[in-house]
Design a protein around this motif. Structure first.
Motif, mmCIF file in Angstrom:
data_model
loop_
_atom_site.group_PDB
_atom_site.id
_atom_site.type_symbol
_atom_site.label_atom_id
_atom_site.label_comp_id
_atom_site.label_asym_id
_atom_site.label_seq_id
_atom_site.Cartn_x
_atom_site.Cartn_y
_atom_site.Cartn_z
ATOM 1 N N UNK A 1 2.437 -14.618 13.722
ATOM 2 C CA UNK A 1 1.235 -13.806 13.524
ATOM 3 C C UNK A 1 1.409 -13.043 12.218
ATOM 4 N N UNK A 2 0.539 -13.331 11.241
ATOM 5 C CA UNK A 2 0.662 -12.697 9.930
ATOM 6 C C UNK A 2 -0.705 -12.685 9.258
ATOM 7 N N UNK A 3 -1.157 -11.513 8.864
ATOM 8 C CA UNK A 3 -2.434 -11.385 8.167
ATOM 9 C C UNK A 3 -2.317 -12.035 6.790
ATOM 10 N N UNK A 4 -3.306 -12.829 6.435
ATOM 11 C CA UNK A 4 -3.364 -13.497 5.135
ATOM 12 C C UNK A 4 -2.167 -14.415 4.887
ATOM 13 N N UNK A 5 -1.536 -14.913 5.970
ATOM 14 C CA UNK A 5 -0.495 -15.916 5.809
ATOM 15 C C UNK A 5 0.844 -15.397 5.333
ATOM 16 N N UNK A 6 1.066 -14.085 5.380
ATOM 17 C CA UNK A 6 2.372 -13.576 4.969
ATOM 18 C C UNK A 6 3.438 -14.110 5.922
ATOM 19 N N UNK B 1 -3.730 -15.161 11.972
ATOM 20 C CA UNK B 1 -3.889 -13.774 11.537
ATOM 21 C C UNK B 1 -4.123 -12.789 12.673
ATOM 22 N N UNK B 2 -4.333 -13.266 13.914
ATOM 23 C CA UNK B 2 -4.733 -12.387 15.004
ATOM 24 C C UNK B 2 -3.729 -12.421 16.160
#
Length: 298
Positions: free
Chosen positions: A199-204, A227-228
């Protein structure tokens, strides 16, 4: 620049609105002023600062370099002035808008209990909650674009103040029936050989888990990045995927799946609220933090 006594400080409020809206009529609406009055104030600002401040591009006002340089110090100055002029006690019955940044993990834990109480004791309070990457949250707090950010922030710049809210621990969610047979629990061998959900916002990809594993010269194969937080547990059933995340975000999805501790030690998850240090005396923000703390996970 002219002597401070000769400057109308109301012009700074106009400049702040123009920088935020980058549109003359929207800034006028925000300030409850007429558009000609805002145009007149902008002309005075240009003379005072000896800079055009904005150029027209289509329907927008594009800030000049000088205007962009003023954005952060102007936000800080106005915040300090508002703190001086604001009463020591916050009136929760008054109309007030808070801007908060948080992941769906944080909002799922806090908002279902927070909002009913706010609607009961402070119906004039409005919340706008946005989701950004961790770096974007910190930048928005520094710039004054948001009042408060909720999340996990291992490192923060010196101008940010942090308030611990609660600690969580990592857990692993998997479908035992889709793992190699016979399933004998979550061993380290299984963990390293299995594909994982991140789980990572913007693909981090540099999460605390992977940074910790990298420190111990280990790595896992990430087969899916989402992302969620709320969606991730739903993709585990019927797959050999493993999701390692905050235990409290996985417990509701564990009925037909296995929720197990990681087969090695991971650091605790420290969930905090952050704001700019210039806001530390803001009674409205102190009040909001008190309300958030009431419903923290046990």
């Amino acid at each position: 620049m002219n002597n401070l006594r000769s400057v109308d400080l109301n012009l700074l409020v106009v400049l702040d609105a123009l920088l935020a809206e980058q549109h003359l009529s929207r800034a006028a609406e925000r300030l409850n002023m007429s558009q000609p009055a805002v145009s007149h104030a902008l002309a005075r600002l240009r003379r005072t600062l000896d800079d055009p401040l904005f150029t027209r591009e289509g329907g927008r006002l594009q800030p000049t370099l000088r205007a962009l340089e003023l954005t952060v110090p102007l936000t800080e100055a106005l915040s300090q002035i508002r703190t001086v002029l604001t009463p020591d006690q916050f009136d929760p019955t008054a109309r007030h808008q808070f801007w908060i940044a948080a992941s769906d993990y944080g909002t799922t834990l806090l908002l279902p209990k927070l909002m009913p109480r706010l609607r009961r004791i402070a119906p004039g309070i409005d919340l706008t909650v946005t989701q950004h990457s961790r770096e974007a949250m910190i930048a928005a707090v520094v710039d004054g674009a948001i009042d408060l950010a909720l999340g996990v922030f291992p490192s923060l710049p010196p101008q940010i103040q942090s308030h611990p809210l609660f600690q969580d621990s990592y857990a692993c969610l998997l479908d035992p029936g889709s793992q190699p047979h016979p399933f004998r629990g979550l061993t380290q061998d299984l963990y390293w050989s299995a594909p994982h959900v991140l789980v990572a916002v913007h693909g981090e990809a540099a999460t605390e888990i992977d940074l910790h594993l990298r420190h111990h010269r280990r790595a896992r194969r990430i087969a899916l990045i989402l992302p969620h937080w709320s969606v991730a547990p739903r993709v585990i059933a019927g797959t050999d995927l493993i999701l390692t995340a905050a235990r409290s975000s996985l417990e509701a999805a564990a009925d037909d799946l296995a929720l197990l501790p990681p087969p090695f030690t991971l650091p605790p998850i420290s969930f905090v609220a952050i704001h700019h240090r210039r806001r530390r005396a803001d009674p409205a923000l102190r009040w909001l933090l008190e309300q958030i703390r009431i419903d923290l996970p046990g």
